[in-house]
Write a protein that holds these residues in place. Structure first.
Motif, PDB file in Angstrom:
ATOM      1  N   ARG A 117       0.836  -1.206   0.000  1.00 55.35           N
ATOM      2  CA  ARG A 117       0.000   0.000   0.000  1.00 55.35           C
ATOM      3  C   ARG A 117       0.870   1.255   0.000  1.00 55.35           C
ATOM      4  NH1 ARG A 117      -3.149  -2.927   3.967  1.00 55.35           N
ATOM      5  NH2 ARG A 117      -4.950  -3.800   2.922  1.00 55.35           N
ATOM      6  N   ARG A 118       1.954   1.238   0.780  1.00 54.74           N
ATOM      7  CA  ARG A 118       2.859   2.389   0.834  1.00 54.74           C
ATOM      8  C   ARG A 118       3.504   2.656  -0.530  1.00 54.74           C
ATOM      9  NH1 ARG A 118       6.256   0.259   4.952  1.00 54.74           N
ATOM     10  NH2 ARG A 118       4.721  -0.383   6.454  1.00 54.74           N
ATOM     11  N   GLY A 133       2.041   2.208  -3.288  1.00 55.30           N
ATOM     12  CA  GLY A 133       0.997   2.639  -4.202  1.00 55.30           C
ATOM     13  C   GLY A 133       0.366   1.514  -4.995  1.00 55.30           C
ATOM     14  N   THR A 185      -2.187  -1.750  -5.642  1.00 62.34           N
ATOM     15  CA  THR A 185      -3.516  -2.146  -5.165  1.00 62.34           C
ATOM     16  C   THR A 185      -3.384  -3.498  -4.475  1.00 62.34           C
ATOM     17  OG1 THR A 185      -4.016  -3.182  -7.273  1.00 62.34           O
ATOM     18  CG2 THR A 185      -4.738  -0.913  -6.993  1.00 62.34           C
TER      19      THR A 185
END
Length: 165
Positions: free
Chosen positions: A64-65, A67, A69
């Motif tokens: 998530r960090r 970017g 999905t």
């Protein structure tokens, strides 16, 4: 030729007795041991893994960090204690489970047979070699049916107890 080789070996052994050759070898090996010792530092490193998903993040949070999905799917019982699942199933059980106790016909038959013979609960218990508490439990309907005890009471009271519903 074989005789010559054997003769030469004997001459060699005669010229160099084993005690002198042995001490000579020992002396040479002790000199060699100090000369060939290597005191340089050796560093060993662990080889990094290759192939697979080398640059991929290891956790969903790291992805998530970056970017990416992330889709998470909860496994059934994943990460949990299997015992907790069993306990939850037991807790959700709605059916009331109880042990089969003496039914009303049996307890009435015991009481009527005992009174017809004129025994107290304690006297009947003594006759069948059981504790008075056992007779109380049978007459109150709380006892778990034991075929041996029922058989003893049938014999003393003269009443059929087994097979009653």
């Amino acid at each position: 030729k074989k005789d010559f080789a054997t003769h030469t070996t004997r001459d060699t052994l005669a010229r160099y007795p084993t005690s002198t050759s042995h001490s000579h070898l020992t002396h040479t090996s002790s000199k060699m041991a100090g000369a060939y010792q290597d005191w340089n530092t050796v560093t060993l490193t662990k080889k990094k893994p290759t192939g697979g998903m080398a640059g991929a993040p290891k956790t969903a949070e790291a992805a998530r960090r970056m970017g990416m999905t992330v889709e998470t799917v909860k496994k059934q019982g994943g990460g949990g204690n299997s015992n907790s699942q069993k306990l939850a199933k037991l807790e959700n059980e709605t059916e009331e489970l109880t042990h089969a106790t003496v039914n009303t016909e049996v307890k009435k038959a015991i009481m009527q047979g005992r009174l017809a013979k004129g025994f107290t609960q304690a006297q009947l218990a003594q006759q069948i070699n059981e504790k008075p508490q056992i007779i109380q439990e049978y007459e109150s309907g709380k006892a778990l049916p034991n075929q041996q005890i029922l058989g003893k009471m049938e014999r003393i009271l003269g009443v059929k107890l087994r097979g009653l519903k």
